[in-house]
Scaffold this motif. Sequence first.
Motif, mmCIF file in Angstrom:
data_model
loop_
_atom_site.group_PDB
_atom_site.id
_atom_site.type_symbol
_atom_site.label_atom_id
_atom_site.label_comp_id
_atom_site.label_asym_id
_atom_site.label_seq_id
_atom_site.Cartn_x
_atom_site.Cartn_y
_atom_site.Cartn_z
ATOM 1 N N ARG A 4 0.464 -1.307 -0.486
ATOM 2 C CA ARG A 4 0.452 -0.181 0.083
ATOM 3 C C ARG A 4 1.340 1.153 -0.178
ATOM 4 N NH1 ARG A 4 -1.618 -3.722 3.496
ATOM 5 N NH2 ARG A 4 -1.740 -2.741 4.667
ATOM 6 N N LYS A 35 -3.630 0.281 -14.377
ATOM 7 C CA LYS A 35 -3.852 -0.926 -14.325
ATOM 8 C C LYS A 35 -2.656 -1.993 -14.534
ATOM 9 C CE LYS A 35 -8.816 0.060 -14.065
ATOM 10 N NZ LYS A 35 -10.019 0.081 -14.624
ATOM 11 N N LEU A 39 -1.257 -1.143 -10.310
ATOM 12 C CA LEU A 39 -2.537 -0.520 -9.501
ATOM 13 C C LEU A 39 -3.556 -0.372 -9.214
ATOM 14 C CD1 LEU A 39 0.202 2.286 -10.146
ATOM 15 C CD2 LEU A 39 0.826 0.877 -8.905
ATOM 16 N N LYS A 40 -4.125 -0.731 -7.907
ATOM 17 C CA LYS A 40 -5.359 -0.408 -7.974
ATOM 18 C C LYS A 40 -5.810 -0.190 -6.490
ATOM 19 C CE LYS A 40 -4.881 -5.170 -9.798
ATOM 20 N NZ LYS A 40 -4.983 -5.698 -11.239
ATOM 21 N N ASN A 41 -7.302 0.019 -6.288
ATOM 22 C CA ASN A 41 -7.962 1.347 -5.777
ATOM 23 C C ASN A 41 -7.257 2.340 -5.276
ATOM 24 O OD1 ASN A 41 -10.004 -0.306 -4.264
ATOM 25 N ND2 ASN A 41 -8.310 -1.811 -2.974
ATOM 26 N N TYR A 42 -6.727 3.214 -6.795
ATOM 27 C CA TYR A 42 -6.005 4.004 -7.060
ATOM 28 C C TYR A 42 -7.535 5.391 -6.707
ATOM 29 C CZ TYR A 42 -2.505 7.652 -8.402
ATOM 30 O OH TYR A 42 -1.793 8.182 -9.157
ATOM 31 N N SER A 43 -6.636 6.468 -5.780
ATOM 32 C CA SER A 43 -7.639 7.680 -5.291
ATOM 33 C C SER A 43 -6.846 8.427 -5.328
ATOM 34 C CB SER A 43 -8.470 7.309 -4.255
ATOM 35 O OG SER A 43 -9.070 6.006 -3.825
ATOM 36 N N THR A 53 -2.908 11.257 -1.861
ATOM 37 C CA THR A 53 -3.519 9.726 -3.173
ATOM 38 C C THR A 53 -2.872 8.046 -2.647
ATOM 39 O OG1 THR A 53 -2.650 8.428 -5.716
ATOM 40 C CG2 THR A 53 -0.839 9.567 -4.629
ATOM 41 N N PHE A 55 -3.243 4.119 -2.923
ATOM 42 C CA PHE A 55 -2.815 3.414 -3.954
ATOM 43 C C PHE A 55 -2.239 1.950 -3.519
ATOM 44 C CE2 PHE A 55 0.764 5.777 -5.350
ATOM 45 C CZ PHE A 55 1.044 4.670 -5.685
ATOM 46 N N GLU A 56 -3.000 0.446 -4.299
ATOM 47 C CA GLU A 56 -2.245 -0.166 -3.648
ATOM 48 C C GLU A 56 -1.136 -1.225 -4.649
ATOM 49 O OE1 GLU A 56 -5.759 -2.585 -2.511
ATOM 50 O OE2 GLU A 56 -5.663 -1.835 -1.068
ATOM 51 N N TYR A 57 -0.375 -1.406 -5.182
ATOM 52 C CA TYR A 57 0.216 -2.403 -5.671
ATOM 53 C C TYR A 57 0.643 -3.900 -5.955
ATOM 54 C CZ TYR A 57 4.410 -3.740 -8.667
ATOM 55 O OH TYR A 57 5.086 -4.865 -9.736
#
Length: 108
Positions: A4, A35, A39-43, A53, A55-57
């Motif tokens: 994270r 994507k 990278l996921k859950n990018y805010s 920001t 995000f999860e890798y």
Amino acid sequence: MKKRFGQMIKVKPEKLAEYKKWHANPMPGVNEMIKECGLKNYSIYSRGEYLFTYFEYEGEDFDADMAKMAADPATQRWWDVVKPLMSPLPDRAEGEFWSDMEEIYHLD
């Protein structure tokens, strides 16, 4: 590998509306490359002139995936537009644009 990330930067106050406009409808290819690079859950959140920001890798090689993203022509065009709207934090680490934050607590 799952990791994270929390990061911060400043947006130039007179450019916040423009920054929001670009992110309401990113250029073609930008979200796809994010994507593709794991990278996921990018805010991105804003509070005044500060942006945060999260995000999860979920890839295998973060550095290689970030180099792939940086080499992507669509990403480069995107950065050409949005980077001038931001001001890196003065205490950022060498080579950082967005400043990494230390995670001190997490609960799933």
